[in-house]
Design an enzyme around this catalytic site. Structure first.
Site, mmCIF file in Angstrom:
data_model
loop_
_atom_site.group_PDB
_atom_site.id
_atom_site.type_symbol
_atom_site.label_atom_id
_atom_site.label_comp_id
_atom_site.label_asym_id
_atom_site.label_seq_id
_atom_site.Cartn_x
_atom_site.Cartn_y
_atom_site.Cartn_z
ATOM 1 N N SER A 112 0.763 -1.222 0.020
ATOM 2 C CA SER A 112 -0.121 -0.032 0.130
ATOM 3 C C SER A 112 0.899 1.206 -0.104
ATOM 4 C CB SER A 112 -0.980 0.210 1.315
ATOM 5 O OG SER A 112 -0.394 -0.237 2.355
ATOM 6 N N HIS A 164 1.741 5.105 3.820
ATOM 7 C CA HIS A 164 0.654 5.353 2.850
ATOM 8 C C HIS A 164 0.850 6.760 3.083
ATOM 9 C CE1 HIS A 164 -2.326 2.363 4.666
ATOM 10 N NE2 HIS A 164 -1.307 1.653 3.944
#
Length: 195
Positions: A112, A164
């Protein structure tokens, strides 16, 4: 390259659940030790800067990341080529994984952080490069940034939030620079100053 990254993620995530090869799987994590001293990497195990992206914490985690990898990574590969996608992936992984390790230690995995780097890159290219074949909707950006906020609340359990945020920041910065818009702004400013 996109399909290779997806296949590698699926294969290594599946194999990581096998007790027979746990001694090999642990070599894919950033570190086996608590702390922030980079012991294995300083000892030459530099693959650990990247390999945590290929491991996932379950089928939903894997499916979610592979869907975005297919869409965003596929767009980068289509427009820039497979080697370019590989370079963005390796650099993004090394930076995101290192940032996460420094903030929270070695307990993290998943693609991610790199996905958010792809997202920031595609967003800036679609917005600032005239004639770009990149496209991402405003709703997608809002949804993905909203997901970061939800993850920070803790309701989803432990999440690699630093990955992230750092991924999105480096992707956005790199995409903005790559788009050429900054040079256009500088040229316009110089032109106005001469008039």
């Amino acid at each position: 390259m996109t399909m290779f990254l997806i296949a590698t993620s699926i294969l290594l995530t599946m194999l990581s659940g096998s007790p027979r090869i746990m001694h090999l799987t642990r070599l894919l994590y950033y570190s086996e030790y608590l702390g922030r001293d980079f012991p294995e990497i300083l000892d030459g195990q530099v693959w650990r800067l990247v390999t945590p992206i290929f491991l996932h914490g379950g089928i939903i985690h894997l499916a979610f990341n592979m869907l975005w990898l297919y869409q965003l990574g596929g767009a980068i590969e289509k427009n820039e080529g497979k080697l370019y996608l590989l370079a963005v992936t390796l650099v993004g992984a090394a930076i995101c994984n290192t940032a996460q390790y420094v903030v929270s230690g070695p307990s993290f995995l998943g693609f991610s952080g790199v996905i958010y780097a792809y997202l920031g890159y595609v967003w800036m290219m679609s917005r600032y490069q005239p004639g770009s074949r990149y496209f991402v909707t405003r709703d997608t950006i809002i949804w993905m940034v909203g997901w970061i906020v939800v993850c920070y609340t803790g309701v989803l359990g432990p999440v690699a939030n630093t990955e992230h945020v750092v991924g999105f920041m480096i992707g956005t910065a790199f995409g903005f620079m790559r788009s050429g818009y900054l040079l256009t702004m500088i040229r316009r400013s110089r032109y106005r100053d001469r008039r």
